[in-house]
Design an enzyme around this catalytic site. Sequence first.
Site, PDB file in Angstrom:
ATOM      1  N   LYS A 184     -74.788 -18.989  36.387  1.00 11.22           N
ATOM      2  CA  LYS A 184     -75.496 -19.335  35.022  1.00 11.22           C
ATOM      3  C   LYS A 184     -76.684 -19.415  35.534  1.00 11.22           C
ATOM      4  CE  LYS A 184     -76.719 -21.940  31.680  1.00 11.22           C
ATOM      5  NZ  LYS A 184     -78.288 -22.315  31.419  1.00 11.22           N
ATOM      6  N   GLY A 241     -79.370 -30.596  39.556  1.00 14.09           N
ATOM      7  CA  GLY A 241     -80.075 -30.959  38.336  1.00 14.09           C
ATOM      8  C   GLY A 241     -80.049 -32.236  38.318  1.00 14.09           C
ATOM      9  N   SER A 242     -79.998 -32.670  37.017  1.00 18.64           N
ATOM     10  CA  SER A 242     -80.225 -34.145  36.348  1.00 18.64           C
ATOM     11  C   SER A 242     -78.761 -34.689  36.367  1.00 18.64           C
ATOM     12  CB  SER A 242     -80.644 -34.072  35.105  1.00 18.64           C
ATOM     13  OG  SER A 242     -79.697 -33.457  34.099  1.00 18.64           O
ATOM     14  N   GLY A 245     -76.790 -33.865  33.239  1.00 18.39           N
ATOM     15  CA  GLY A 245     -76.277 -32.470  33.275  1.00 18.39           C
ATOM     16  C   GLY A 245     -75.227 -32.456  34.150  1.00 18.39           C
ATOM     17  N   GLY A 246     -75.330 -32.930  35.250  1.00 19.62           N
ATOM     18  CA  GLY A 246     -74.077 -32.911  36.277  1.00 19.62           C
ATOM     19  C   GLY A 246     -73.139 -33.772  35.786  1.00 19.62           C
ATOM     20  N   GLU A 265     -75.253 -32.187  42.769  1.00 16.05           N
ATOM     21  CA  GLU A 265     -76.417 -33.138  43.377  1.00 16.05           C
ATOM     22  C   GLU A 265     -77.434 -33.388  42.236  1.00 16.05           C
ATOM     23  OE1 GLU A 265     -80.322 -33.125  44.294  1.00 16.05           O
ATOM     24  OE2 GLU A 265     -79.808 -31.572  45.824  1.00 16.05           O
ATOM     25  N   CYS A 302     -85.780 -33.504  44.730  1.00 16.79           N
ATOM     26  CA  CYS A 302     -84.895 -34.520  44.445  1.00 16.79           C
ATOM     27  C   CYS A 302     -84.986 -35.467  45.676  1.00 16.79           C
ATOM     28  CB  CYS A 302     -83.394 -33.982  44.475  1.00 16.79           C
ATOM     29  SG  CYS A 302     -83.021 -32.781  46.146  1.00 16.79           S
ATOM     30  N   GLU A 396     -84.449 -42.774  38.359  1.00 17.28           N
ATOM     31  CA  GLU A 396     -85.247 -41.676  38.949  1.00 17.28           C
ATOM     32  C   GLU A 396     -86.429 -41.198  37.873  1.00 17.28           C
ATOM     33  OE1 GLU A 396     -84.967 -37.196  41.203  1.00 17.28           O
ATOM     34  OE2 GLU A 396     -83.375 -37.671  39.433  1.00 17.28           O
TER      35      GLU A 396
END
Length: 531
Positions: A184, A241-242, A245-246, A265, A302, A396
Site C-alpha cells: 500500500k 509509522g505513527s 496508525g499502527g 514500528e 524514529c 513523541e
Amino acid sequence: MSIQGKNYIGYSLSAQDGDSFQSYIPAQNTFLPEKFHSATSLEVESAMQLAQTAFETFAQRSAHDRADFLVAITEEILALGDELLERAQLETGLPLGRLQGERGRTINQLLHFAEVVREGSWVAASIDTADPGRAPVPKPDLRKMMVPIGPIVVFGSSNFPYAFSVAGVDTAPALAAGNPVIVKAHPAHPGVSDLTAQAIVKAAQRTQMPEGVFSMLFDNGHEVGTALVKHPVMKAVGFTGSYRGGMALYKMAMEREEPIPVFAEMGSVNPVIILPETMQRKGLELAKNLAGSITLGAGQFCTNPGLILAVESPALEQFLEKLLYEIAQIPPATMLSEGICQNYHKLRDEALKQEGVEVLYKYESDGSGEEKNQSLAAIARVEGQAFLNNPALQEEVFGPFSLLIVCKDLTELEAALQKLKGQLTTSLMADADEAARHPGLLRQMASLAGRFIMNGVPTGVEVNASMHHGGPFPSTTDSRFTSVGRHAILRFVRPLSFQDWDDALLPDELKNNNPRGVWRLVNNEWTRDSI
C-alpha cells in the site's frame, strides 16, 4: 521509465474509477500534474486473488530463483538512475546526498537478503532421526524448518521513500522467504513508489516469477489499507509509522476471524542519559553531537533523541548553553509533507505549553510565508518532579524537538526513567567506570529498549545481523523482531515439522544428503555434511 499513476495488479496496470490525487511538493507548496488513482474494491480483490495463486508456486521456487529475483530488483532500480533520485527530492524535500545514501542502503538490503536466501541457514533446519528400538516407545523421525506464511501487506513509510517503502525492509525479507507482497503505497511520495513498483514488476517478469508475486495499490486515505488487512487471504502486516496508525492496523488484525501478526514500528522518544562525571568531562562535546542528532533529517527519524535526562549541576548549564548555540546554527529544512509539518508544530506547541515546561529555544517564523513546511527546531526543559507528574511529556514529537529533564539526583533520574514506556533505543553517556557504579540504572535502560547505546547518539541504524530495530511496546507491536538486518526475515515465516516422511518428498534442506549444503542441527550437532 515514466510515471504511470496507476495501480500495479501483478504484471498489469489498472486504474478504474477510484478517487485521484497528486504529488505534493513540500519545498514549493505546489502539486505535480500526474494523477494517481486510489484502488477500488475490485482492484484490491484482484490483487489478493493473484497473490494467493502466486503463493502456491512462489513458495516452491528454489532459493537461488528467489535470490536472482532480488538481485534483478536492484538492477532495475539502479537502471532508473537520476530519475528516481530527482523524483524523491521533489516529493520529500530531502537533500540529494541523503537520498543517494538511502538508495544505496536499499540496494544493499536486497542484495543482503539474496545472500541470506542462498546461504540457507535462516530456515533453521533441524533433524532428529528415528530410533525404532528405543524403549519404552520407538522414536519417530522428526525434521523441522522455517517456511513462508503467505501474502504480506506492506505499508510504505513517509520518512524513508526507499529503505522503508516499496522495496524496503518489509518487502525484501518477505519476498526472500517466499511470500507474495502487496504494497500500500504512501501518498506522500507516490511518484517514487510508482517508479519502484515498475522496477519490481520488470524484475519479476525477467526472472519468470509468477504473476501476483508483487502488487502495489495507491490510496490517499485508509480504505485500501483497511481492506487489505481484513482480507482473509492476508497473513501478516508490515508497517512503519505513527502509534495511532499502527494500533489501528493491529486492532483490525486481532478482530479478524483469523488474527494475523502485525509488525508495526510506531515511534519512540529515545531517551539519552548523561551521567554527572561524563557531563563534567565531555558536556560541550556531547551538546554538539546531540544538536546534530536532534536536527538530522529535520528531526524526522524514529530514533530522534526526544528526551535528555541529566542531574542538575554547573556543568549541565554549560552543556545547555552549548546545545542551544549549536541548535541555532542549524538552519531549518523542508519537512516531508504539509501534514507532517503541521502535526510537528501542533505537538511541539502542545508540549511547550505543559505546566512546568520552560522554552529554551524556538525557531520563530518571520511571517513571510517562505518557511512553509520548514522544520522549526525547539528545545525545552522541565524539572524531574514535573516530568514525573505529567504523562503527556512522554509523547513523541516527530520533528526537531527535544526535552531536557533536569533531575535533582540520580534517584530522581531513575524514577523519571521508570515512567517511560518501551523504546527503540536508550543511550548512556558515561565511561566504563562510571557506568559500572550504576548497575540498576543499566538494567533499567536495557529493559526499556531494543537497542542500548553507549556514548553514541541514537540516529543512524547500521544494517547487519547484530542490529535490532525494534523494542518493547509501544515502540513496536512485537519486541522479539526487528525490521532491519537479516533477522527481519523471521517475521514472515513459521516453523513446520515433518514426521516420518520419505526422504524424496522432503524439502532439500531436510534431506539426508543435504543437497543445499546448508547448516543443520542434526541429532543435536551442527553440521553441513550429509547424514
